[in-house]
Scaffold this motif. Structure first.
Motif, PDB file in Angstrom:
ATOM      1  N   UNK A  56       1.060  -1.222   0.289  1.00 36.27           N
ATOM      2  CA  UNK A  56       0.095   0.132   0.501  1.00 36.27           C
ATOM      3  C   UNK A  56       0.600   0.857  -0.268  1.00 36.27           C
ATOM      4  N   UNK A  57       1.627   1.406   1.162  1.00 34.94           N
ATOM      5  CA  UNK A  57       3.306   2.677   1.140  1.00 34.94           C
ATOM      6  C   UNK A  57       3.592   3.095   0.032  1.00 34.94           C
ATOM      7  N   UNK A  58       4.603   1.454  -0.868  1.00 31.34           N
ATOM      8  CA  UNK A  58       4.943   1.374  -2.076  1.00 31.34           C
ATOM      9  C   UNK A  58       4.359   2.695  -3.236  1.00 31.34           C
ATOM     10  N   UNK A  59       2.752   1.499  -3.489  1.00 33.64           N
ATOM     11  CA  UNK A  59       2.396   2.857  -4.113  1.00 33.64           C
ATOM     12  C   UNK A  59       1.699   3.999  -4.053  1.00 33.64           C
ATOM     13  N   UNK A  60       1.096   4.693  -2.513  1.00 37.72           N
ATOM     14  CA  UNK A  60       1.278   6.009  -2.672  1.00 37.72           C
ATOM     15  C   UNK A  60       2.011   6.376  -2.542  1.00 37.72           C
ATOM     16  N   UNK A  61       2.959   5.921  -2.235  1.00 37.77           N
ATOM     17  CA  UNK A  61       4.928   6.884  -2.343  1.00 37.77           C
ATOM     18  C   UNK A  61       5.517   6.815  -3.561  1.00 37.77           C
ATOM     19  N   UNK A  62       5.010   6.631  -4.314  1.00 37.59           N
ATOM     20  CA  UNK A  62       5.657   6.014  -5.898  1.00 37.59           C
ATOM     21  C   UNK A  62       6.373   5.049  -6.386  1.00 37.59           C
ATOM     22  N   UNK A  63       6.912   4.355  -5.237  1.00 35.02           N
ATOM     23  CA  UNK A  63       7.701   3.147  -5.554  1.00 35.02           C
ATOM     24  C   UNK A  63       7.285   2.438  -5.574  1.00 35.02           C
ATOM     25  N   UNK A  64       6.633   2.067  -6.151  1.00 39.12           N
ATOM     26  CA  UNK A  64       5.487   0.777  -6.974  1.00 39.12           C
ATOM     27  C   UNK A  64       4.831   1.309  -7.719  1.00 39.12           C
ATOM     28  N   UNK A  65       5.402   1.201  -9.306  1.00 38.22           N
ATOM     29  CA  UNK A  65       4.781   1.377 -10.077  1.00 38.22           C
ATOM     30  C   UNK A  65       3.558   0.266 -10.243  1.00 38.22           C
ATOM     31  N   UNK A  66       2.743   0.541 -11.468  1.00 34.10           N
ATOM     32  CA  UNK A  66       2.235  -0.287 -12.074  1.00 34.10           C
ATOM     33  C   UNK A  66       2.466  -1.467 -12.339  1.00 34.10           C
ATOM     34  N   UNK A  67       3.313  -1.609 -13.687  1.00 33.73           N
ATOM     35  CA  UNK A  67       4.098  -2.163 -14.655  1.00 33.73           C
ATOM     36  C   UNK A  67       4.765  -3.254 -13.254  1.00 33.73           C
ATOM     37  N   UNK A  68       5.366  -2.985 -11.813  1.00 33.03           N
ATOM     38  CA  UNK A  68       6.095  -3.676 -11.334  1.00 33.03           C
ATOM     39  C   UNK A  68       4.823  -4.793 -10.250  1.00 33.03           C
ATOM     40  N   UNK A  69       3.785  -3.899  -9.973  1.00 34.08           N
ATOM     41  CA  UNK A  69       3.238  -4.339  -9.368  1.00 34.08           C
ATOM     42  C   UNK A  69       2.362  -4.900  -9.998  1.00 34.08           C
ATOM     43  N   UNK A  70       1.414  -5.432 -11.392  1.00 36.12           N
ATOM     44  CA  UNK A  70       0.808  -6.292 -12.014  1.00 36.12           C
ATOM     45  C   UNK A  70       1.479  -7.591 -11.917  1.00 36.12           C
ATOM     46  N   UNK A  71       3.661  -7.354 -12.070  1.00 36.60           N
ATOM     47  CA  UNK A  71       4.195  -8.853 -12.692  1.00 36.60           C
ATOM     48  C   UNK A  71       3.825  -9.056 -10.803  1.00 36.60           C
ATOM     49  N   UNK A  72       3.855  -8.096 -10.295  1.00 33.53           N
ATOM     50  CA  UNK A  72       3.986  -9.324  -8.318  1.00 33.53           C
ATOM     51  C   UNK A  72       2.766  -9.649  -8.420  1.00 33.53           C
ATOM     52  N   UNK A  73       1.608  -9.099  -8.684  1.00 38.49           N
ATOM     53  CA  UNK A  73       0.613 -10.230  -8.122  1.00 38.49           C
ATOM     54  C   UNK A  73       0.333 -11.193  -9.168  1.00 38.49           C
ATOM     55  N   UNK A  74       0.891 -10.965 -10.523  1.00 38.76           N
ATOM     56  CA  UNK A  74       0.766 -11.659 -11.832  1.00 38.76           C
ATOM     57  C   UNK A  74       1.378 -12.778 -10.461  1.00 38.76           C
ATOM     58  N   UNK A  75       2.411 -13.556 -10.479  1.00 43.00           N
ATOM     59  CA  UNK A  75       3.949 -13.791 -10.019  1.00 43.00           C
ATOM     60  C   UNK A  75       2.569 -15.099  -8.561  1.00 43.00           C
ATOM     61  N   UNK A  76       2.377 -13.804  -8.268  1.00 42.34           N
ATOM     62  CA  UNK A  76       0.840 -14.354  -6.420  1.00 42.34           C
ATOM     63  C   UNK A  76       0.384 -15.723  -7.435  1.00 42.34           C
ATOM     64  N   UNK A  77      -0.537 -14.781  -8.178  1.00 44.09           N
ATOM     65  CA  UNK A  77      -1.234 -15.958  -9.019  1.00 44.09           C
ATOM     66  C   UNK A  77      -1.638 -16.740  -9.322  1.00 44.09           C
ATOM     67  N   UNK A  78      -0.001 -16.815 -10.279  1.00 44.89           N
ATOM     68  CA  UNK A  78      -0.208 -18.138 -10.464  1.00 44.89           C
ATOM     69  C   UNK A  78       0.358 -19.173  -9.879  1.00 44.89           C
ATOM     70  N   UNK A  79       1.238 -18.894  -8.817  1.00 40.92           N
ATOM     71  CA  UNK A  79       1.141 -20.309  -7.029  1.00 40.92           C
ATOM     72  C   UNK A  79       0.298 -20.517  -7.126  1.00 40.92           C
ATOM     73  N   UNK A  80      -1.012 -19.547  -6.584  1.00 37.15           N
ATOM     74  CA  UNK A  80      -1.960 -19.756  -6.390  1.00 37.15           C
ATOM     75  C   UNK A  80      -2.858 -20.497  -6.905  1.00 37.15           C
ATOM     76  N   UNK A  81      -3.425 -20.158  -7.849  1.00 34.28           N
ATOM     77  CA  UNK A  81      -3.999 -21.049  -8.590  1.00 34.28           C
ATOM     78  C   UNK A  81      -3.279 -22.487  -9.119  1.00 34.28           C
TER      79      UNK A  81
END
Length: 375
Positions: free
Chosen positions: A323-348
């Motif tokens: 949350x704070x990395x997003x709010x501060x600008x340290x985490x941009x959407x492309x990086x965030x989507x890649x992180x989320x994709x990795x977690x989702x792929x592992x879960x599925x």
């Protein structure tokens, strides 16, 4: 129809979005769930305020403390794929089963037939392959549940459903649901019977119960509670409790809907397909990377952050960091989507291995209980 100050309908068969949960609670008398948080800190949905409201949940707490019988009742709509929005209810089933509740699950195939023009045989396949199999893969013990199809059940259930019609009027139904039709009337009475019938003498008798729902189902809950109060002489019914959980935002920014595959991730989606949906998802990011670095993103408006919040990140500290990395600008959407994709792929990948094994067991379960036979 129950219309709020924003002009949208609270419609059990519609696709309304809730813009102000607090106003909804005040208008319809839903109580905050906040006071129960300390009792269920291990439950992600409670801890993060996803389960935000209740009616009469004190009765359930009392039953748990006294180790008395209570049951959880829910229904499934067999009209499409089982997705992450449905997972919220499945996780609550597992939660209540571990607390000692008897679990009652109804496949609303008659409602799907009447309201969504679904073929009954297709409803049965979807129930088995999408819902029951996923329930089992998520940890529900099917050997300890009471399950039925609305189209194929006990005589007492149908007799009770018909009896309910005696103490509700057409004007009352119009006030609750707006335009009414024979199909809607049957659907409404069936759902009321689904919730209340476990308290019949032939089953559990009068018992505390809880129904986990989204706020769009509150009209059904209020009518069911009213009917329970009108049948005290005949059945001594205990008014059902309910909990209310927030809607998970769809990947396209609107409400997650079974009729819009682009809005959800199904638990049977291939990881590559899920990743593509995440990469196309609406975010709370800025117009450019530079602007996001300077101004930060808005996770409150981000469908990808919702995936973390509702399902993918159990650790609250890690969620706060995202949350704070997003709010501060340290985490941009492309990086965030890649992180989320990795977690989702592992879960599925992990879940679908369990799902494959569960599908065989579900068929055995239905055959053993004779649910595949027409009555």
């Amino acid at each position: 129809m129950n219309r709020d100050k924003f002009g949208y309908d609270i419609d059990p068969w519609g696709s309304a979005e809730v813009k102000d949960y607090r106003f909804l609670m005040e208008k319809f008398g839903i109580q905050p769930f906040e006071k129960f948080k300390k009792l269920f800190e291990d439950n992600l949905y409670v801890r993060r305020g996803i389960i935000f409201g209740h009616r009469d949940f004190d009765k359930i707490i009392d039953a748990i403390k006294k180790k008395e019988k209570f049951f959880m009742i829910t229904g499934l709509m067999p009209s499409g794929k089982f997705h992450l929005g449905h997972k919220m209810v499945a996780d609550q089933m597992v939660f209540y089963q571990k607390l000692g509740a008897k679990i009652f699950i109804c496949s609303a195939d008659i409602e799907a037939y009447l309201m969504r023009n679904m073929d009954l045989e297709m409803c049965r396949r979807i129930t088995a392959e999408e819902y029951l199999a996923n329930y089992m893969a998520l940890g529900l013990d099917l050997k300890k549940i009471n399950f039925w199809f609305q189209s194929n059940y006990r005589v007492e259930y149908y007799r009770f459903r018909d009896q309910l019609s005696k103490k509700v009027t057409l004007n009352e139904l119009r006030a609750i649901y707006g335009d009414i039709s024979p199909a809607k009337i049957i659907s409404v009475l069936s759902q009321c019977a689904d919730i209340l019938h476990p308290q019949l003498p032939e089953l559990l008798g009068p018992s505390p119960s809880v129904v986990p729902v989204g706020p769009d189902q509150d009209p059904h809950i209020r009518l069911t509670r009213d009917l329970a109060s009108r049948f005290q002489t005949e059945f001594r019914l205990i008014l059902p409790a309910a909990t209310y959980h927030k809607f998970m935002r769809g990947l396209d920014g609107g409400k997650m809907s079974s009729s819009k595959p682009s809005s959800y991730i199904a638990l049977s989606d291939k990881p590559k397909e899920a990743i593509q949906k995440i990469m196309n998802a609406i975010t709370g990011g800025r117009a450019t990377v530079s602007e996001q670095r300077d101004l930060g993103g808005v996770p409150e408006k981000c469908a990808v952050y919702d995936l973390y919040f509702y399902h993918l990140v159990e650790d609250d500290k890690k969620l706060v960091e995202i949350y704070h990395d997003c709010r501060s600008g340290n985490l941009i959407c492309g990086e965030c989507k890649a992180k989320c994709s990795d977690l989702m792929a592992k879960f599925l990948d992990k879940h679908q291995k369990k799902l494959l094994a569960a599908k065989e067991k579900v068929e055995e379960f239905l055959e053993e209980k004779n649910y595949n036979e027409k009555r």
